[in-house]
Design a protein around this motif. Structure first.
Motif, PDB file in Angstrom:
ATOM      1  N   LEU B  99       0.709  -1.340  -0.130  1.00  0.00           N
ATOM      2  CA  LEU B  99       0.309   0.117   0.038  1.00  0.00           C
ATOM      3  C   LEU B  99       1.125   0.966   0.237  1.00  0.00           C
ATOM      4  O   LEU B  99       2.207   0.836   0.880  1.00  0.00           O
ATOM      5  CB  LEU B  99      -1.241  -0.176   1.525  1.00  0.00           C
ATOM      6  CG  LEU B  99      -1.844  -1.159   0.914  1.00  0.00           C
ATOM      7  CD1 LEU B  99      -2.345  -1.548   2.245  1.00  0.00           C
ATOM      8  CD2 LEU B  99      -2.679  -1.563   0.034  1.00  0.00           C
ATOM      9  N   PHE B 100       0.708   2.704  -0.710  1.00  0.00           N
ATOM     10  CA  PHE B 100       1.113   3.429  -0.839  1.00  0.00           C
ATOM     11  C   PHE B 100       1.267   3.959   0.470  1.00  0.00           C
ATOM     12  O   PHE B 100       0.200   4.927   0.708  1.00  0.00           O
ATOM     13  CB  PHE B 100       0.633   4.304  -1.849  1.00  0.00           C
ATOM     14  CG  PHE B 100       0.987   3.221  -3.305  1.00  0.00           C
ATOM     15  CD1 PHE B 100       1.870   3.105  -3.693  1.00  0.00           C
ATOM     16  CD2 PHE B 100      -0.083   3.465  -4.075  1.00  0.00           C
ATOM     17  CE1 PHE B 100       2.423   2.590  -4.804  1.00  0.00           C
ATOM     18  CE2 PHE B 100      -0.202   2.790  -5.362  1.00  0.00           C
ATOM     19  CZ  PHE B 100       0.967   2.867  -5.539  1.00  0.00           C
ATOM     20  N   HIS B 102       1.618   7.167   1.837  1.00  0.00           N
ATOM     21  CA  HIS B 102       2.116   8.998   1.415  1.00  0.00           C
ATOM     22  C   HIS B 102       0.248   8.972   1.444  1.00  0.00           C
ATOM     23  O   HIS B 102       0.165  10.165   1.480  1.00  0.00           O
ATOM     24  CB  HIS B 102       3.061   9.210   0.620  1.00  0.00           C
ATOM     25  CG  HIS B 102       3.023   8.816  -0.652  1.00  0.00           C
ATOM     26  ND1 HIS B 102       3.273   7.467  -0.792  1.00  0.00           N
ATOM     27  CD2 HIS B 102       2.720   9.331  -1.796  1.00  0.00           C
ATOM     28  CE1 HIS B 102       2.808   7.196  -2.131  1.00  0.00           C
ATOM     29  NE2 HIS B 102       2.450   8.973  -2.837  1.00  0.00           N
ATOM     30  N   THR B 104      -4.133   8.144   1.939  1.00  0.00           N
ATOM     31  CA  THR B 104      -5.247   7.492   2.193  1.00  0.00           C
ATOM     32  C   THR B 104      -5.911   6.662   1.600  1.00  0.00           C
ATOM     33  O   THR B 104      -5.174   6.105   0.321  1.00  0.00           O
ATOM     34  CB  THR B 104      -6.050   9.257   2.777  1.00  0.00           C
ATOM     35  OG1 THR B 104      -6.353   9.002   0.983  1.00  0.00           O
ATOM     36  CG2 THR B 104      -5.463  10.054   2.863  1.00  0.00           C
ATOM     37  N   PHE B 106      -8.668   6.209   0.486  1.00  0.00           N
ATOM     38  CA  PHE B 106      -9.252   6.205  -0.429  1.00  0.00           C
ATOM     39  C   PHE B 106      -8.405   6.276  -1.383  1.00  0.00           C
ATOM     40  O   PHE B 106      -8.898   6.046  -2.789  1.00  0.00           O
ATOM     41  CB  PHE B 106     -10.052   7.626  -0.332  1.00  0.00           C
ATOM     42  CG  PHE B 106     -10.571   8.490  -1.423  1.00  0.00           C
ATOM     43  CD1 PHE B 106     -12.166   7.406  -1.221  1.00  0.00           C
ATOM     44  CD2 PHE B 106     -11.148   8.989  -2.079  1.00  0.00           C
ATOM     45  CE1 PHE B 106     -12.858   8.097  -2.379  1.00  0.00           C
ATOM     46  CE2 PHE B 106     -11.217   9.251  -3.712  1.00  0.00           C
ATOM     47  CZ  PHE B 106     -12.787   8.993  -3.131  1.00  0.00           C
ATOM     48  N   GLU B 107      -6.998   6.996  -1.819  1.00  0.00           N
ATOM     49  CA  GLU B 107      -6.576   7.402  -2.952  1.00  0.00           C
ATOM     50  C   GLU B 107      -5.104   6.358  -2.994  1.00  0.00           C
ATOM     51  O   GLU B 107      -5.115   5.910  -4.015  1.00  0.00           O
ATOM     52  CB  GLU B 107      -5.138   8.545  -1.990  1.00  0.00           C
ATOM     53  CG  GLU B 107      -5.797  10.234  -2.067  1.00  0.00           C
ATOM     54  CD  GLU B 107      -4.807  11.054  -1.095  1.00  0.00           C
ATOM     55  OE1 GLU B 107      -4.820  12.374  -1.580  1.00  0.00           O
ATOM     56  OE2 GLU B 107      -4.061  10.413  -0.116  1.00  0.00           O
ATOM     57  N   PHE B 111      -6.561   4.663  -6.633  1.00  0.00           N
ATOM     58  CA  PHE B 111      -4.891   5.001  -7.683  1.00  0.00           C
ATOM     59  C   PHE B 111      -5.145   4.953  -9.118  1.00  0.00           C
ATOM     60  O   PHE B 111      -4.723   4.928 -10.120  1.00  0.00           O
ATOM     61  CB  PHE B 111      -4.100   4.716  -7.059  1.00  0.00           C
ATOM     62  CG  PHE B 111      -2.338   4.908  -7.871  1.00  0.00           C
ATOM     63  CD1 PHE B 111      -1.875   5.357  -6.654  1.00  0.00           C
ATOM     64  CD2 PHE B 111      -1.870   4.395  -8.566  1.00  0.00           C
ATOM     65  CE1 PHE B 111      -0.755   6.471  -7.177  1.00  0.00           C
ATOM     66  CE2 PHE B 111      -0.981   4.573  -9.356  1.00  0.00           C
ATOM     67  CZ  PHE B 111      -0.326   5.875  -8.482  1.00  0.00           C
ATOM     68  N   GLY B 112      -5.432   3.083  -9.298  1.00  0.00           N
ATOM     69  CA  GLY B 112      -5.987   2.656 -10.755  1.00  0.00           C
ATOM     70  C   GLY B 112      -6.121   3.139 -10.879  1.00  0.00           C
ATOM     71  O   GLY B 112      -6.424   4.055 -13.023  1.00  0.00           O
ATOM     72  N   LYS B 122     -14.445   9.203  -7.967  1.00  0.00           N
ATOM     73  CA  LYS B 122     -14.336   9.049  -6.384  1.00  0.00           C
ATOM     74  C   LYS B 122     -16.452   8.154  -6.146  1.00  0.00           C
ATOM     75  O   LYS B 122     -16.583   7.552  -5.314  1.00  0.00           O
ATOM     76  CB  LYS B 122     -15.710  10.262  -6.728  1.00  0.00           C
ATOM     77  CG  LYS B 122     -14.650  11.341  -6.274  1.00  0.00           C
ATOM     78  CD  LYS B 122     -15.023  12.782  -5.893  1.00  0.00           C
ATOM     79  CE  LYS B 122     -13.770  13.546  -6.417  1.00  0.00           C
ATOM     80  NZ  LYS B 122     -14.250  15.290  -5.949  1.00  0.00           N
ATOM     81  N   ARG B 126     -16.367   4.651  -3.020  1.00  0.00           N
ATOM     82  CA  ARG B 126     -16.806   4.458  -2.114  1.00  0.00           C
ATOM     83  C   ARG B 126     -17.635   3.055  -2.752  1.00  0.00           C
ATOM     84  O   ARG B 126     -17.784   2.511  -1.434  1.00  0.00           O
ATOM     85  CB  ARG B 126     -17.683   5.902  -2.439  1.00  0.00           C
ATOM     86  CG  ARG B 126     -17.545   6.959  -1.578  1.00  0.00           C
ATOM     87  CD  ARG B 126     -17.947   7.922  -1.280  1.00  0.00           C
ATOM     88  NE  ARG B 126     -17.530   9.081  -1.433  1.00  0.00           N
ATOM     89  CZ  ARG B 126     -17.613  10.489  -2.801  1.00  0.00           C
ATOM     90  NH1 ARG B 126     -18.327   9.812  -3.557  1.00  0.00           N
ATOM     91  NH2 ARG B 126     -16.975  11.210  -2.805  1.00  0.00           N
ATOM     92  N   ALA B 138     -11.658   5.224   5.275  1.00  0.00           N
ATOM     93  CA  ALA B 138     -11.305   6.154   3.685  1.00  0.00           C
ATOM     94  C   ALA B 138     -10.370   7.170   3.957  1.00  0.00           C
ATOM     95  O   ALA B 138      -9.417   7.217   3.115  1.00  0.00           O
ATOM     96  CB  ALA B 138     -13.062   7.183   3.346  1.00  0.00           C
ATOM     97  N   THR B 139     -10.101   8.293   5.570  1.00  0.00           N
ATOM     98  CA  THR B 139      -8.871   9.314   5.262  1.00  0.00           C
ATOM     99  C   THR B 139      -7.963   8.834   5.585  1.00  0.00           C
ATOM    100  O   THR B 139      -7.327   9.652   6.183  1.00  0.00           O
ATOM    101  CB  THR B 139      -9.684  10.446   6.085  1.00  0.00           C
ATOM    102  OG1 THR B 139     -10.289  10.278   6.984  1.00  0.00           O
ATOM    103  CG2 THR B 139     -11.128  11.159   4.751  1.00  0.00           C
ATOM    104  N   LYS B 141      -4.408   6.931   6.632  1.00  0.00           N
ATOM    105  CA  LYS B 141      -3.435   5.693   6.407  1.00  0.00           C
ATOM    106  C   LYS B 141      -3.234   4.495   6.519  1.00  0.00           C
ATOM    107  O   LYS B 141      -2.813   4.515   7.571  1.00  0.00           O
ATOM    108  CB  LYS B 141      -2.798   6.673   6.716  1.00  0.00           C
ATOM    109  CG  LYS B 141      -2.195   8.615   6.591  1.00  0.00           C
ATOM    110  CD  LYS B 141      -1.996   8.530   4.513  1.00  0.00           C
ATOM    111  CE  LYS B 141      -1.741  10.374   4.404  1.00  0.00           C
ATOM    112  NZ  LYS B 141      -0.672  11.248   5.113  1.00  0.00           N
ATOM    113  N   ARG B 157      -8.069  -2.430  -3.921  1.00  0.00           N
ATOM    114  CA  ARG B 157      -6.992  -1.317  -4.691  1.00  0.00           C
ATOM    115  C   ARG B 157      -6.760  -1.984  -5.817  1.00  0.00           C
ATOM    116  O   ARG B 157      -7.126  -1.291  -7.066  1.00  0.00           O
ATOM    117  CB  ARG B 157      -6.043  -0.936  -4.091  1.00  0.00           C
ATOM    118  CG  ARG B 157      -5.248  -0.070  -5.347  1.00  0.00           C
ATOM    119  CD  ARG B 157      -3.701   0.481  -4.355  1.00  0.00           C
ATOM    120  NE  ARG B 157      -2.715  -0.696  -4.367  1.00  0.00           N
ATOM    121  CZ  ARG B 157      -2.031  -0.670  -4.248  1.00  0.00           C
ATOM    122  NH1 ARG B 157      -1.029   0.033  -3.086  1.00  0.00           N
ATOM    123  NH2 ARG B 157      -0.836  -1.731  -3.638  1.00  0.00           N
TER     124      ARG B 157
END
Ligand SMILES: Nc1ncnc2c1ncn2[C@@H]1O[C@H](COP(=O)(O)OP(=O)(O)O)[C@@H](O)[C@H]1O
Ligand SMILES: [Mg+2]
Lengths: 298, 385
Positions: B99-100, B102, B104, B106-107, B111-112, B122, B126, B138-139, B141, B157
């Motif tokens: 997982l990235f 840096h 969240t 959600f991000e 990503f893909g 978005k 969700r 979701a928010t 890290k 993801r």
């Protein structure tokens, strides 16, 4: 980065920290003492010196008259030196970043078993004195020297053009002298980037460049911040490069401070210049770290 | 020993994943050896094998993170052997999640989609977070989530991109047993719901058997056997498979007659038989395999000989009571000990150490393997790994 939907993460609530009380703070004592004696005390001393009556002298002593006008005088004479210092330091920091980043990246990801050799090469310049190395740049950049002649031959420089005693020489010297301070922190944070994350980015439809932009670079930001600080801050106060590779036309604040202290023995002027420089740099650093900290730093 | 595929799967609809004679060498070391397999579209395929047998390498070749030394990879009719990873309709749930840190949750999940330029990412994100029950996080890290939650983020993801093939590299390996069981059911449910081809790598035979439609058992870079879980369990073709999936008693026998429907065997002087369909050697010596739960132990001389195979002269040498069953070790006249599991139905008092017993099993429940193989290949020590 333009994520609009998300708010910054809530800090995990930990009541833990407040519970942990022990003797750990004792570890701070030696370092704190050291700083108090060798940093705090001289700084306070410097502050008082900056407010001495300038009519005093080294031989007869100074009176502390809270002579704030020292600062006004200092700024009046030298504002262009400040401007030049920050410009030179800014340019060299930027170029150091451009040169240092690919170098650090290559060492971290591509060097394989040459990694350690390359790291030693990066710090190799430190094995000889800063002064000597800068002096030898005089020979390299001299009017009849190899670099100048070559640039003249390929017509980048006009035939009577020179390198030594120009801003280019001073900035080049700064870049050369501070490049390791940029490269090492960059390497340290790039080396920590998990290669599997870059692979994951590739798996999620990122071209190598997008993967770099979205994953590798953001993760290396702590290195970018510390590298630029370690380069910019000392470069702002440097006077050796301007002294040896430039002329008075390229002098930076450091040169003025040095002259005031060592040749003119005008301690109040030197002290107020130092304090101004320090305050401006601290201010810039705070703004910079804040900006990079909230937006991008992990 | 790589097998061709047509025996386990109908050459299916458009988007099957196919590996043709794929090999991967690291220097002189052969990590994947001439692998050929087809994973039908929409199936749940498990690649099962011990640590270091080349599972991850195989997945990485499919994902494009590793170039095969030889061979080709196809999805449907399209060859993807040398397609860059980011151009493949394949997504991976990495062994380490990757997982990235840096970004969240959600991000991470979107990503893909964002790289592909999907407009309504978005809403989709969700929805996906809802599916894996991570909306409230979701928010956060990744570092602020538990292992099981991170695992679901990794899954979300990858899944959100609606890949043709989803590769899962021991995704449940880091979870504790209870959570792992829960996630197995969850994964299976999601796979059925969205109808994506899953290639699930694991070294846990139970996990493979509960989840997969088809299992390929891999050992030293080679597929030993491929088929439905029950098929592999009931009719293994190698000692490695017999031992790696569940437990097997392997008893050395001589083949007497392999011409008929029933192959006749000589087991230290006693005559036994095995179905020809489960016989994987035709002459000479062989390993007769019987699963411990297929053997019925009875007091000496109390069982008729009719259709069942019978070995007489056993002596109980160890009894361990494990609640649902009792596990016996029975020493046979020639010294070998065999395992026998008996359900605790309560119909009969259990045997004690030293009791003389006969062992019986039905002919359809045994299998015969080539004696050239190590009887201990693939024996699993401990519960895991
Ligand atoms: N990049 C590599 N270089 C050299 N050897 C490797 C590399 N990747 C994997 N191997 C070797 O290949 C074998 C198979 O590895 P892997 O596919 O990761 O196994 P598994 O996932 O089944 O545990 C291992 O013996 C491993 O040491
Ligand atoms: Mg692996």
């Amino acid at each position: 980065m333009t994520q609009t939907t998300t708010s910054p993460p809530k800090a995990s609530d930990d009541g833990e920290a407040s519970k942990r009380r022990g003797w750990g703070w004792l570890l701070l004592v030696p370092g704190m003492l050291w700083l108090a004696i060798f940093f705090l005390f001289p700084t306070v001393q410097l502050f008082f010196t900056s407010l001495y009556d300038p009519s005093g002298s080294y031989e007869q002593g100074y009176a502390l008259t809270w002579h704030v006008a020292n600062y006004v005088d200092a700024i009046k004479d030298t504002w262009n030196l400040f401007g030049r210092s920050f410009m030179y330091a800014g340019i060299s920091t930027f170029v150091c970043l451009l040169l240092g980043y690919p170098l650090a990246y290559a060492i971290a990801f591509k060097a394989g078993r040459w990694k350690n050799v390359m790291l030693v090469l990066v710090i190799a310049p430190f094995f000889t004195s800063f002064l000597l190395r800068t002096l030898s740049w005089r020979a390299i950049l001299a009017d009849q020297g190899p670099v100048t002649s070559f640039l003249q031959t390929i017509a980048i420089l006009p035939d009577d053009g020179r390198l030594l005693a120009t801003p280019v020489a001073v900035i080049a010297g700064l870049i050369y002298n501070f490049l390791p301070f940029m490269t090492l922190p960059l390497y340290a944070s790039l080396d920590k980037v998990d290669y599997r994350l870059i692979e994951a980015a590739g798996d999620l439809y990122s071209s190598p460049f997008t993967g770099f932009r979205k994953v590798t670079f953001p993760l290396s930001l702590p290195g970018v911040v510390s590298g630029t600080l370690l380069t910019f801050i000392p470069a702002c106060g440097d006077y050796i490069n301007a002294e040896l590779l430039g002329t008075p036309k390229q002098y930076m604040v450091g040169n003025r401070i040095q002259a005031a202290f060592l040749t003119e023995h005008n301690y109040p002027l030197a002290a107020s210049l130092s304090i101004i420089l320090m305050l401006i740099v601290v201010l810039m650093v705070i703004v910079y770290v804040r900006k990079s900290g909230t937006e991008k730093l992990v | 020993m790589a097998q061709s595929t047509d025996e386990s799967s109908s050459p299916g609809s458009g988007q099957d994943l196919r590996l043709e004679s794929v090999s991967k060498k690291f220097g002189d070391f052969v990590a994947v050896d001439n692998l050929t397999l087809t994973v039908p579209q929409g199936s749940f395929f498990a690649l099962l094998g011990p640590s270091g047998c080349g599972k991850t390498t195989t997945l990485r070749i499919v994902a494009g993170l590793e170039d095969p030394t030889l061979g080709r990879v196809y999805i449907g009719e399209d060859e993807i052997t040398s397609l860059r990873p980011y151009k493949r309709p394949v997504n991976t749930v990495f062994q380490s999640y990757a997982l990235f840190p840096h970004l969240t949750i959600f991000e991470n999940v979107c990503f893909g989609l964002r790289r592909k330029g999907v407009k309504d990412y978005k809403d989709k994100t969700r929805e996906m977070l809802d599916l894996v029950q991570l909306e409230p996080y979701a928010t956060r890290k990744p570092a602020q989530l538990s292992g099981g939650q991170q695992q679901r983020v990794a899954l979300a993801r990858a899944l959100i991109n609606e890949p043709g093939v989803l590769l899962l590299d021991e995704p449940l390996g880091a979870l504790d047993l209870k959570l792992r069981r829960q996630m197995q059911i969850e994964l299976k449910r999601i796979q059925t719901e969205i109808d994506v081809t899953f290639v699930h790598v694991t070294h846990d035979q139970e996990e493979a058997m509960t989840m997969a439609d088809t299992i390929a058992v891999m050992n030293h870079g080679v597929i030993e056997q491929m088929g439905a879980p029950s098929e592999l369990y009931e009719n293994p073709t190698t000692t490695f498979v017999a031992n790696f999936l569940g437990q097997s008693n392997l008893i050395v026998v001589d083949v007497v007659d392999s011409s008929g429907q029933t192959v006749v065997l000589d087991c230290h002087g006693q005559k036994v038989g095995v179905d020809a369909a489960r016989s994987h050697t035709a002459e000479g010596k062989g390993w007769l395999g019987v699963r411990p739960e297929k053997i019925f132990a009875s007091a000496q001389g109390t069982v008729e000989h009719d259709d069942a195979n019978l070995l007489t002269g056993g002596v109980v040498s160890d009894v361990s009571f494990v609640g649902v069953s009792t596990q016996y070790l029975v020493a046979l006249p020639w010294g070998q000990e065999v395992m026998v599991f008996e359900q605790n139905t309560g119909h009969r008092a259990s045997f004690k150490n030293g009791d003389a017993v006969d062992l019986a099993w039905s002919r359809q429940h045994a299998f015969l393997l080539d004696a050239g193989q190590d009887a201990h290949a693939g024996v699993v020590s401990g519960d895991d790994e």
